[in-house]
Write a protein that holds these residues in place. Structure first.
Motif, mmCIF file in Angstrom:
data_model
loop_
_atom_site.group_PDB
_atom_site.id
_atom_site.type_symbol
_atom_site.label_atom_id
_atom_site.label_comp_id
_atom_site.label_asym_id
_atom_site.label_seq_id
_atom_site.Cartn_x
_atom_site.Cartn_y
_atom_site.Cartn_z
ATOM 1 N N SER A 108 -17.855 -18.544 5.683
ATOM 2 C CA SER A 108 -19.039 -17.831 6.184
ATOM 3 C C SER A 108 -20.298 -18.285 5.452
ATOM 4 O O SER A 108 -21.224 -17.502 5.253
ATOM 5 N N GLY A 109 -20.308 -19.556 5.017
ATOM 6 C CA GLY A 109 -21.529 -20.118 4.439
ATOM 7 C C GLY A 109 -22.456 -20.575 5.557
ATOM 8 O O GLY A 109 -22.267 -20.230 6.735
ATOM 9 N N LEU A 110 -23.446 -21.369 5.203
ATOM 10 C CA LEU A 110 -24.404 -21.844 6.217
ATOM 11 C C LEU A 110 -23.692 -22.649 7.293
ATOM 12 O O LEU A 110 -24.078 -22.602 8.469
ATOM 13 N N ALA A 111 -22.639 -23.372 6.924
ATOM 14 C CA ALA A 111 -21.917 -24.179 7.914
ATOM 15 C C ALA A 111 -21.174 -23.284 8.904
ATOM 16 O O ALA A 111 -21.342 -23.402 10.124
ATOM 17 N N GLY A 112 -20.364 -22.378 8.389
ATOM 18 C CA GLY A 112 -19.553 -21.509 9.264
ATOM 19 C C GLY A 112 -20.424 -20.661 10.174
ATOM 20 O O GLY A 112 -20.252 -20.641 11.401
ATOM 21 N N TYR A 113 -21.396 -19.959 9.578
ATOM 22 C CA TYR A 113 -22.214 -19.049 10.390
ATOM 23 C C TYR A 113 -23.133 -19.804 11.348
ATOM 24 O O TYR A 113 -23.415 -19.328 12.446
ATOM 25 N N ASN A 114 -23.625 -20.969 10.958
ATOM 26 C CA ASN A 114 -24.508 -21.675 11.894
ATOM 27 C C ASN A 114 -23.754 -22.257 13.086
ATOM 28 O O ASN A 114 -24.302 -22.304 14.186
ATOM 29 N N VAL A 115 -22.518 -22.692 12.890
ATOM 30 C CA VAL A 115 -21.732 -23.107 14.060
ATOM 31 C C VAL A 115 -21.563 -21.921 14.995
ATOM 32 O O VAL A 115 -21.725 -22.034 16.219
#
Ligand SMILES: Cc1cc2nc3c(=O)[nH]c(=O)nc-3n(C[C@H](O)[C@H](O)[C@H](O)COP(=O)(O)OP(=O)(O)OC[C@H]3O[C@@H](n4cnc5c(N)ncnc54)[C@H](O)[C@@H]3O)c2cc1C
Length: 381
Positions: free
Chosen positions: A9-16
């Motif tokens: 749930s970092g910037l990668a997970g949440y932005n996808v």
């Protein structure tokens, strides 16, 4: 079962997830995260003192708010313990969860130096909101901080802590700050501006051990000097988390290997962010994540989309010496051309024909950022 599962749930997970929801409102989506699932901007951790933020005020949204916004199940404080690509499922301890598509957005771990001494275990590092909360609790009432590592994160914390009135000493084996991102002239200006703020540098030497000393800590350096500090913060670099993928037989190298479609070697398993190596590139920064998130979301929504990266200059958050870097590719052949003025350094990396391949700007020279960014080649065409 048709379900997209995102791990992280970092910037990668949440932005996808955010990008996916722009394209597909109804796909079943589950986000599994080992942390608290708050949505926050990680870059803000290293200037939070200066911006008046705390671990409590940094999150923009709670996990519950994110679940609502994304129409997703968000499972917090839950660790994925194994991936079983042949069964299209992940293991959460004893429980299993099936996926039709899996996204690995599991980030990177701070590299820990092999330090000697009884207090080596007390070294802190910051790569998450939880780490930062621990750091701020420990920081309470403390004045003297030693930072190991003069890279981007080390310099940003040095600036933030020194501005807040703390005594900061920075140690790096390299002879200058930001050794991988700045030519020596740019490094010198950054070093001098931070020194003017009160930062003491120990460059060209390394920390060898840490012992308790009275109520504080004593850091022994390879050059024989000892530094007394109340907190030691390590910022010597990040290593993509590979274990989960590796154990599942997914191909890894420096990062989890993916092609331009962010596809790993396992069917229906994708990766992006700090854990991923895209066509040989490991780029642990926000802009690459935003580009990858958009491309992957389109693929997950049914339109297979290749990732490309434009030039992506990185702003180093050292207000004492504004700094912007757009490093040349690792294998680029050329040389630095330096223009120094009293309050800035402009460094252009050019090839034999004079073509601009990268740049770094310090101080007043940062005003040229937009113009130069248009001239450098894309990172992944
Ligand atoms: C202090 C600091 C300052 C920075 N400043 C800048 C900057 O100014 N500009 C810039 O471009 N970049 C900056 N960066 C880098 C940038 O913040 C990162 O590239 C980015 O946040 C990485 O996001 P990520 O989602 O890939 O990884 P992470 O944020 O690390 O997220 C990984 C997620 O995976 C979860 N996870 C891991 N393993 C498991 C598991 N087994 N099961 C379940 N969940 C798991 C974690 O709990 C976490 O939610 C900075 C980084 C730091 C640390």
């Amino acid at each position: 079962m048709e379900r997209i599962v995102i791990i992280g749930s970092g910037l990668a997970g949440y932005n996808v997830a955010k990008e996916l929801r722009k394209l597909d409102k109804s796909a079943a989506l589950a986000i599994i995260t080992a942390d608290g699932g708050e949505f926050y901007s990680k870059p803000m951790l290293s200037n939070a003192l200066g911006t008046g933020k705390t671990p409590q005020t940094l999150p923009l949204n709670s996990a519950t708010q994110m679940a609502e916004q994304l129409a997703a199940e968000v499972r917090v404080r839950t660790r994925v313990t194994a991936i079983e690509p042949e069964h299209h499922r992940v293991r959460l301890g004893d429980e299993t969860l099936e996926y039709s598509k899996l996204v690995l957005a599991i980030g990177a771990a701070q590299i820990r130096l092999p330090l000697e001494g009884g207090a080596a275990g007390e070294v802190l590092s910051v790569n998450s909101l939880d780490d930062y909360a621990r750091f701020r609790t420990t920081l309470d009432g403390k004045k003297r901080i030693a930072i190991i590592g003069a890279g981007l994160i080390g310099c940003e914390f040095a600036n933030d802590l020194a501005t807040s009135g703390r005594e900061v000493e920075v140690i790096d084996i390299a002879g200058q700050p930001l050794p991988r991102l700045l030519p020596p002239e740019g490094g010198e200006l950054l070093r001098d501006r931070l020194a003017a703020l009160g930062v003491t540098w120990h460059l060209g030497t390394s920390a060898s051990g840490i012992e308790r000393s009275g109520a504080g800590l004593r850091v022994a350096l390879a050059d024989g000097i000892a530094i007394d500090a109340e907190i030691v913060l390590s910022a010597v670099g990040l290593k993509p988390k590979l274990e989960l993928a590796q154990a599942a037989g997914i191909e890894v190298n420096r990062g989890i290997r993916v092609n331009r479609f962010l596809e790993t070697s396992a069917p229906d398993v994708h990766a992006l962010g700090d854990c991923a190596e895209v066509e040989g590139l490991v780029l642990p920064f926000v802009m690459p994540i935003m580009h990858a998130a958009r491309a992957l979301a389109a693929t997950l929504a049914g339109t297979r989309t290749a990732l490309s990266y434009p030039a992506m200059p990185v702003l180093v958050k050292t207000p004492a010496c504004p700094t912007i870097v757009s490093p040349p590719a690792n294998d680029a052949a050329g040389e630095w051309k330096i223009e120094k003025s009293e309050d800035g350094v402009k460094a252009l990396f050019v090839d034999a024909t004079g073509k601009l391949l990268g740049f770094s700007l310090n101080g007043k020279a940062t005003a040229e950022r937009a113009k130069l960014a248009q001239q450098v080649p894309p990172v992944l065409a």
